[in-house]
Design an enzyme around this catalytic site. Structure first.
Site, PDB file in Angstrom:
ATOM      1  N   ASP A  11     -19.643  26.187  21.983  1.00 13.90           N
ATOM      2  CA  ASP A  11     -18.792  25.074  21.483  1.00 13.90           C
ATOM      3  C   ASP A  11     -18.997  23.751  22.293  1.00 13.90           C
ATOM      4  OD1 ASP A  11     -17.022  23.465  19.882  1.00 13.90           O
ATOM      5  OD2 ASP A  11     -15.168  24.900  20.258  1.00 13.90           O
ATOM      6  N   ASP A 105     -20.583  21.075  15.713  1.00 15.33           N
ATOM      7  CA  ASP A 105     -20.607  21.373  17.085  1.00 15.33           C
ATOM      8  C   ASP A 105     -20.418  22.454  17.638  1.00 15.33           C
ATOM      9  OD1 ASP A 105     -18.169  21.004  16.384  1.00 15.33           O
ATOM     10  OD2 ASP A 105     -17.304  19.767  18.184  1.00 15.33           O
ATOM     11  N   GLU A 106     -20.379  23.621  16.767  1.00 18.04           N
ATOM     12  CA  GLU A 106     -20.101  25.180  17.198  1.00 18.04           C
ATOM     13  C   GLU A 106     -21.002  26.057  16.118  1.00 18.04           C
ATOM     14  OE1 GLU A 106     -16.271  26.392  16.916  1.00 18.04           O
ATOM     15  OE2 GLU A 106     -15.784  24.842  15.470  1.00 18.04           O
TER      16      GLU A 106
END
Length: 418
Positions: A11, A105-106
């Site tokens: 993350d 974003d993860e």
């Protein structure tokens, strides 16, 4: 390594703000808010330096400025966010093909088949963090555990810019003291309900009988949270699937529905939805609208067509008819607080097959003279927008509307690929 910490959750830390600090070194180490201003607007994301003062995404800009007088507001480089996030995902893919991207974003990784190449899961997590920092320039936190839920919690504990590995046999030692708010699916409302019953940690949640949680939170939520607290999570890491539908929504506050309001809002939403469909050469046969009324009560209406559509005007008109149907079904003229449009039952539509001029003409049929003209006009406007920007051309009701809050560019970063 069966049952070991072979599931990783990676993350990126304060992603949008970290990108701004990467692009402008003068912002590094300073409190930064992406979006909004001291005079208004909405903060889309905040750096850790700003979060230390209580600034959070979704907060009004004026409130953020009061909490942190030295806060620096930046507009955001929306085009760079996707590019840099994709570079990070490419790094993850170098360690295993089993990458499940769950947001921009993860992602989850299953490294059970990679340990003979790159070492233990903890070593892989450390390598990922090193490469992302060296090759992309961004901080990333990684959690490693035996289940997806536990790996995600571990990455949260690792923040900012850290690595946490939960070894088999130490799950309870790790989980029990942590706040329930770290659990997947526990929002502020659920957290408060649990706190009212004296449940603040995951260990306290485990001690509560499952039937009690089901009564307190509902059968589905209660049973799911109890299982996750026990680290019972059979979900596997799967390759990210394409979206089966595309939609958009707009919160309105409390508004009395008028033809002008409904038309402008739905026109804006239809442009977003239809534009995404055409970009991927897709169209859909089922159109669904959701109307939320005052009091948080929502009503949905849908219609399935014989042929798929992706024309903006057609989608706008169909959505209007469905929304007014939902409004007229109410016993009295209501106030509305949200409108949403989605298209599902998707299929490929790289071109439109023209029809013979059947009477009466139906502009909602893609191949009719009007339907095909609408589709061709939309394609021309798509090309103009791609070259000159989103605001270069558009339909009048949607173009005249200036929605506040979260920019469309930011919303689209969270949308799954079609």
């Amino acid at each position: 390594m069966s049952g070991g910490p072979t599931i990783l959750h990676a993350d990126l830390d304060a992603f949008y703000a970290s990108v701004e600090q990467l692009l402008d070194p003068s912002l590094r180490g300073r409190p930064v808010a992406v979006g909004g201003s001291a005079g208004g607007g909405v903060v889309l994301a905040a750096s850790y330096e700003a979060k230390a003062h209580g600034v959070q995404g979704g907060m009004p800009g004026w409130r953020a400025a009061r909490l942190c007088p030295d806060l620096l507001f930046v507009r955001g480089h929306f085009g760079r966010y996707q590019e840099l996030a994709d570079r990070v995902m490419a790094v993850l893919g170098d360690f295993t093909p089993a990458v499940q991207r769950i947001s921009i974003d993860e992602a989850f990784l299953d490294v059970s088949g990679s340990t003979h190449l790159f070492g233990a899961p903890g070593a892989i997590g450390a390598s990922i963090r090193h490469r992302v920092r060296a090759e992309v320039g961004l901080p990333i936190s990684v959690g490693a555990a035996s289940t997806k839920h536990l790996a995600k919690i571990a990455s949260q504990v690792a923040k900012p810019d850290g690595l946490v590995v939960v070894e088999p046999g130490r799950e309870r030692e790790f989980l029990d003291p942590l706040p329930v708010g770290l659990m997947w699916g526990v929002g502020p409302v659920t957290e408060q309900r649990l706190a009212d019953r004296g449940i603040r940690t995951i260990g306290e949640l485990v001690q509560e009988p499952g039937h009690t949680l089901e009564k307190l939170l509902g059968r589905a939520t209660g049973s799911t949270l109890h299982a996750l607290a026990l680290n019972e999570d059979p979900r596997k890491v799967t390759r990210t699937a394409r979206a089966g539908s595309v939609g958009a929504q707009s919160a309105l506050g409390r508004r009395t529905p008028t033809p002008e309001l409904v038309r402008s809002v739905l026109g804006h939403l239809a442009e977003r939805v239809a534009g995404r469909l055409r970009t991927k050469d897709r169209a859909g046969r089922t159109i669904t609208v959701r109307v939320r009324f005052a009091g948080m009560r929502s009503v949905t209406r849908s219609r399935t067509l014989p042929g798929p559509v992706s024309a903006t005007l057609t989608l706008t008109e169909m959505a209007e008819a469905l929304v007014w149907q939902a409004i007229r079904d109410q016993t009295e003229t209501p106030e509305i607080t949200l409108l949403a449009v989605s298209v599902s039952n998707l299929t490929r539509q790289a071109a439109v097959q023209l029809e013979l001029p059947l009477q009466p003409e139906d502009p909602w049929r893609p191949g009719s003279p009007t339907g095909s003209a609408r589709w061709a006009l939309d394609r021309s406007m798509d090309a103009a927008r791609a070259r000159f920007g989103r605001d270069a051309v558009g339909y009048l009701p949607a173009t005249m509307r200036r929605p506040g809050g979260v920019p469309d560019d930011f919303r689209e970063l969270a949308e799954r690929d079609l």
